[in-house]
Scaffold this motif. Structure first.
Motif, PDB file in Angstrom:
ATOM      1  N   TYR A 169       0.829  -1.209   0.000  1.00 29.15           N
ATOM      2  CA  TYR A 169       0.000   0.000   0.000  1.00 29.15           C
ATOM      3  C   TYR A 169       0.865   1.262   0.000  1.00 29.15           C
ATOM      4  CZ  TYR A 169       1.193   0.436   4.952  1.00 29.15           C
ATOM      5  OH  TYR A 169       1.885   0.567   6.133  1.00 29.15           O
ATOM      6  N   SER A 170       0.254   2.343  -0.443  1.00 23.49           N
ATOM      7  CA  SER A 170       0.857   3.666  -0.304  1.00 23.49           C
ATOM      8  C   SER A 170      -0.269   4.656  -0.047  1.00 23.49           C
ATOM      9  CB  SER A 170       1.647   4.057  -1.558  1.00 23.49           C
ATOM     10  OG  SER A 170       0.778   4.187  -2.658  1.00 23.49           O
ATOM     11  N   GLY A 171       0.071   5.732   0.621  1.00 24.47           N
ATOM     12  CA  GLY A 171      -0.954   6.719   0.943  1.00 24.47           C
ATOM     13  C   GLY A 171      -0.360   7.897   1.676  1.00 24.47           C
ATOM     14  N   GLN A 172      -1.215   8.557   2.427  1.00 24.13           N
ATOM     15  CA  GLN A 172      -0.815   9.748   3.164  1.00 24.13           C
ATOM     16  C   GLN A 172      -1.300   9.628   4.604  1.00 24.13           C
ATOM     17  OE1 GLN A 172       0.745  12.583   1.650  1.00 24.13           O
ATOM     18  NE2 GLN A 172       0.987  11.262  -0.139  1.00 24.13           N
ATOM     19  N   ARG A 173      -0.433  10.045   5.517  1.00 21.26           N
ATOM     20  CA  ARG A 173      -0.794  10.110   6.934  1.00 21.26           C
ATOM     21  C   ARG A 173      -1.148  11.556   7.247  1.00 21.26           C
ATOM     22  NH1 ARG A 173       1.895   8.008  12.302  1.00 21.26           N
ATOM     23  NH2 ARG A 173       1.339   9.708  13.720  1.00 21.26           N
ATOM     24  N   GLY A 174      -2.311  11.756   7.837  1.00 21.38           N
ATOM     25  CA  GLY A 174      -2.748  13.102   8.204  1.00 21.38           C
ATOM     26  C   GLY A 174      -2.724  13.305   9.706  1.00 21.38           C
ATOM     27  N   ASP A 175      -1.959  14.309  10.134  1.00 22.68           N
ATOM     28  CA  ASP A 175      -1.903  14.665  11.562  1.00 22.68           C
ATOM     29  C   ASP A 175      -2.542  16.043  11.734  1.00 22.68           C
ATOM     30  OD1 ASP A 175      -0.323  12.438  12.823  1.00 22.68           O
ATOM     31  OD2 ASP A 175       1.088  13.034  11.256  1.00 22.68           O
ATOM     32  N   HIS A 176      -3.536  16.125  12.607  1.00 20.67           N
ATOM     33  CA  HIS A 176      -4.239  17.389  12.835  1.00 20.67           C
ATOM     34  C   HIS A 176      -3.433  18.297  13.761  1.00 20.67           C
ATOM     35  CE1 HIS A 176      -7.559  15.696  10.740  1.00 20.67           C
ATOM     36  NE2 HIS A 176      -8.029  14.948  11.727  1.00 20.67           N
ATOM     37  N   GLN A 181      -6.330   9.168   7.384  1.00 21.27           N
ATOM     38  CA  GLN A 181      -5.481   8.531   6.383  1.00 21.27           C
ATOM     39  C   GLN A 181      -6.109   8.686   5.000  1.00 21.27           C
ATOM     40  OE1 GLN A 181      -7.039   6.340   8.795  1.00 21.27           O
ATOM     41  NE2 GLN A 181      -5.551   7.055  10.302  1.00 21.27           N
ATOM     42  N   SER A 182      -5.253   8.729   4.002  1.00 16.03           N
ATOM     43  CA  SER A 182      -5.674   8.685   2.611  1.00 16.03           C
ATOM     44  C   SER A 182      -4.926   7.534   1.963  1.00 16.03           C
ATOM     45  CB  SER A 182      -5.343  10.008   1.912  1.00 16.03           C
ATOM     46  OG  SER A 182      -5.584   9.897   0.523  1.00 16.03           O
ATOM     47  N   ILE A 183      -5.666   6.593   1.400  1.00 14.38           N
ATOM     48  CA  ILE A 183      -5.039   5.436   0.743  1.00 14.38           C
ATOM     49  C   ILE A 183      -5.023   5.709  -0.756  1.00 14.38           C
ATOM     50  CG2 ILE A 183      -5.175   2.964   0.330  1.00 14.38           C
ATOM     51  CD1 ILE A 183      -6.660   2.701   3.003  1.00 14.38           C
ATOM     52  N   ASP A 184      -3.836   5.794  -1.323  1.00 11.45           N
ATOM     53  CA  ASP A 184      -3.704   6.060  -2.757  1.00 11.45           C
ATOM     54  C   ASP A 184      -3.648   4.768  -3.559  1.00 11.45           C
ATOM     55  OD1 ASP A 184      -3.532   8.790  -2.132  1.00 11.45           O
ATOM     56  OD2 ASP A 184      -1.362   8.643  -1.830  1.00 11.45           O
ATOM     57  N   SER A 185      -2.990   3.743  -3.027  1.00  9.89           N
ATOM     58  CA  SER A 185      -2.815   2.491  -3.755  1.00  9.89           C
ATOM     59  C   SER A 185      -2.879   1.341  -2.769  1.00  9.89           C
ATOM     60  CB  SER A 185      -1.466   2.495  -4.479  1.00  9.89           C
ATOM     61  OG  SER A 185      -1.180   1.222  -4.984  1.00  9.89           O
ATOM     62  N   THR A 192      -9.752  29.699  16.224  1.00 13.35           N
ATOM     63  CA  THR A 192      -8.847  28.566  16.075  1.00 13.35           C
ATOM     64  C   THR A 192      -9.354  27.699  14.933  1.00 13.35           C
ATOM     65  OG1 THR A 192      -8.368  28.598  18.441  1.00 13.35           O
ATOM     66  CG2 THR A 192      -7.855  26.574  17.263  1.00 13.35           C
ATOM     67  N   GLU A 193      -8.474  27.324  14.048  1.00 13.54           N
ATOM     68  CA  GLU A 193      -8.830  26.442  12.935  1.00 13.54           C
ATOM     69  C   GLU A 193      -8.006  25.165  13.007  1.00 13.54           C
ATOM     70  OE1 GLU A 193      -8.259  28.412   9.231  1.00 13.54           O
ATOM     71  OE2 GLU A 193     -10.054  29.661   9.436  1.00 13.54           O
ATOM     72  N   ARG A 194      -8.651  24.074  12.613  1.00 13.05           N
ATOM     73  CA  ARG A 194      -7.926  22.801  12.563  1.00 13.05           C
ATOM     74  C   ARG A 194      -7.394  22.601  11.152  1.00 13.05           C
ATOM     75  NH1 ARG A 194     -10.701  16.986  13.403  1.00 13.05           N
ATOM     76  NH2 ARG A 194     -10.996  17.172  11.167  1.00 13.05           N
ATOM     77  N   ARG A 195      -6.153  22.218  11.092  1.00 14.37           N
ATOM     78  CA  ARG A 195      -5.536  21.917   9.809  1.00 14.37           C
ATOM     79  C   ARG A 195      -4.907  20.532   9.882  1.00 14.37           C
ATOM     80  NH1 ARG A 195      -3.221  27.831   8.324  1.00 14.37           N
ATOM     81  NH2 ARG A 195      -5.262  28.843   8.323  1.00 14.37           N
ATOM     82  N   THR A 196      -4.537  20.028   8.733  1.00 16.67           N
ATOM     83  CA  THR A 196      -3.966  18.683   8.662  1.00 16.67           C
ATOM     84  C   THR A 196      -2.634  18.734   7.939  1.00 16.67           C
ATOM     85  OG1 THR A 196      -6.198  17.738   8.588  1.00 16.67           O
ATOM     86  CG2 THR A 196      -4.386  16.300   7.939  1.00 16.67           C
ATOM     87  N   ARG A 197      -1.630  18.138   8.566  1.00 18.24           N
ATOM     88  CA  ARG A 197      -0.304  18.007   7.952  1.00 18.24           C
ATOM     89  C   ARG A 197      -0.210  16.604   7.358  1.00 18.24           C
ATOM     90  NH1 ARG A 197       2.209  18.682  12.189  1.00 18.24           N
ATOM     91  NH2 ARG A 197       2.476  20.934  12.052  1.00 18.24           N
ATOM     92  N   TRP A 198       0.053  16.534   6.042  1.00 17.82           N
ATOM     93  CA  TRP A 198       0.095  15.256   5.343  1.00 17.82           C
ATOM     94  C   TRP A 198       1.529  14.846   5.073  1.00 17.82           C
ATOM     95  CZ3 TRP A 198      -4.221  12.464   4.882  1.00 17.82           C
ATOM     96  CH2 TRP A 198      -5.448  13.114   4.977  1.00 17.82           C
ATOM     97  N   THR A 199       1.819  13.572   5.346  1.00 19.84           N
ATOM     98  CA  THR A 199       3.137  13.022   5.026  1.00 19.84           C
ATOM     99  C   THR A 199       2.942  11.680   4.314  1.00 19.84           C
ATOM    100  OG1 THR A 199       3.251  12.015   7.234  1.00 19.84           O
ATOM    101  CG2 THR A 199       4.374  14.118   6.942  1.00 19.84           C
TER     102      THR A 199
END
Length: 197
Positions: free
Chosen positions: A66-73, A178-182, A86-93
């Motif tokens: 698998y491959s994808g993106q990890r999102g940390d708020h 999480q975002s799953i790309d493959s 205050t706004e919530r944002r997500t850092r993707w790695t």
């Protein structure tokens, strides 16, 4: 037995004696608050019979890449004065990995006309107590034959296995979202058994 029918491989003998089952039924009926009087009477005095239901159980070894993106708020303060908020944002790695997983006894009901959610709520069955099929186990009990064919049962098992794999991928990616790309899954050593529970 019709030659086209799949033979029964195993049976889970009844583990509760009828007298104990009747006592359990009496206790359950007494615990009901809002039940018709006729049901309360029949529930205790009526007859009941054990029934064996048909299932297919599937085993398989899977290998997932698998491959994808990890999102940390995280939160940031934006604006000023009365407009500050205050706004919530997500850092993707990026995230990627692979794992092997064996699925043992993925169980699928092979009968129609039954509440599938109710049947799933009976799990887990004590499958370790299954015995090689012998007709003597059926003596005094009703037994249903399967009316959902093997390919349809396998598709249900496949969907359950794929959902479990996706859940594991999300767990391995980690983070808050999480975002799953493959997602590629290889299946091997797929086997099945026809059992009565």
């Amino acid at each position: 037995r019709s030659p086209e029918r799949i033979a029964v491989d195993g049976v889970l003998p009844f583990l509760v004696e009828q007298s104990r089952a009747r006592n359990n039924l009496r206790a359950w009926v007494k615990s009901l608050w809002f039940a018709p009087n006729e049901f309360l009477r029949q529930g205790v005095e009526g007859t009941f019979q054990g029934v064996y239901l048909p299932f297919f159980t599937f085993d398989t070894l899977t290998f997932t890449v698998y491959s994808g993106q990890r999102g940390d708020h995280y939160t940031v303060v934006v604006g000023s004065g009365k407009d500050q908020r205050t706004e919530r944002r997500t850092r993707w790695t990026p995230a990627a990995g692979k794992f092997q997983r064996f699925f043992d006894d993925t169980l699928v009901l092979a009968a129609t006309g039954l509440n599938r959610d109710l049947m799933r709520s009976l799990e887990p069955w004590p499958l370790g107590k299954i015995r090689a099929f012998n007709e003597s186990y059926l003596s005094g009990f009703a037994a249903r034959t399967y009316d959902v064919e093997l390919p349809a049962c396998f598709e249900e098992a496949r969907a359950r296995i794929e959902a479990a794999i996706e859940q594991q991928v999300r767990s391995e990616i980690g983070g808050d979202t999480q975002s799953i790309d493959s997602l590629r899954v290889s299946w091997s050593a797929v086997t099945c058994k026809h059992i009565l529970l």
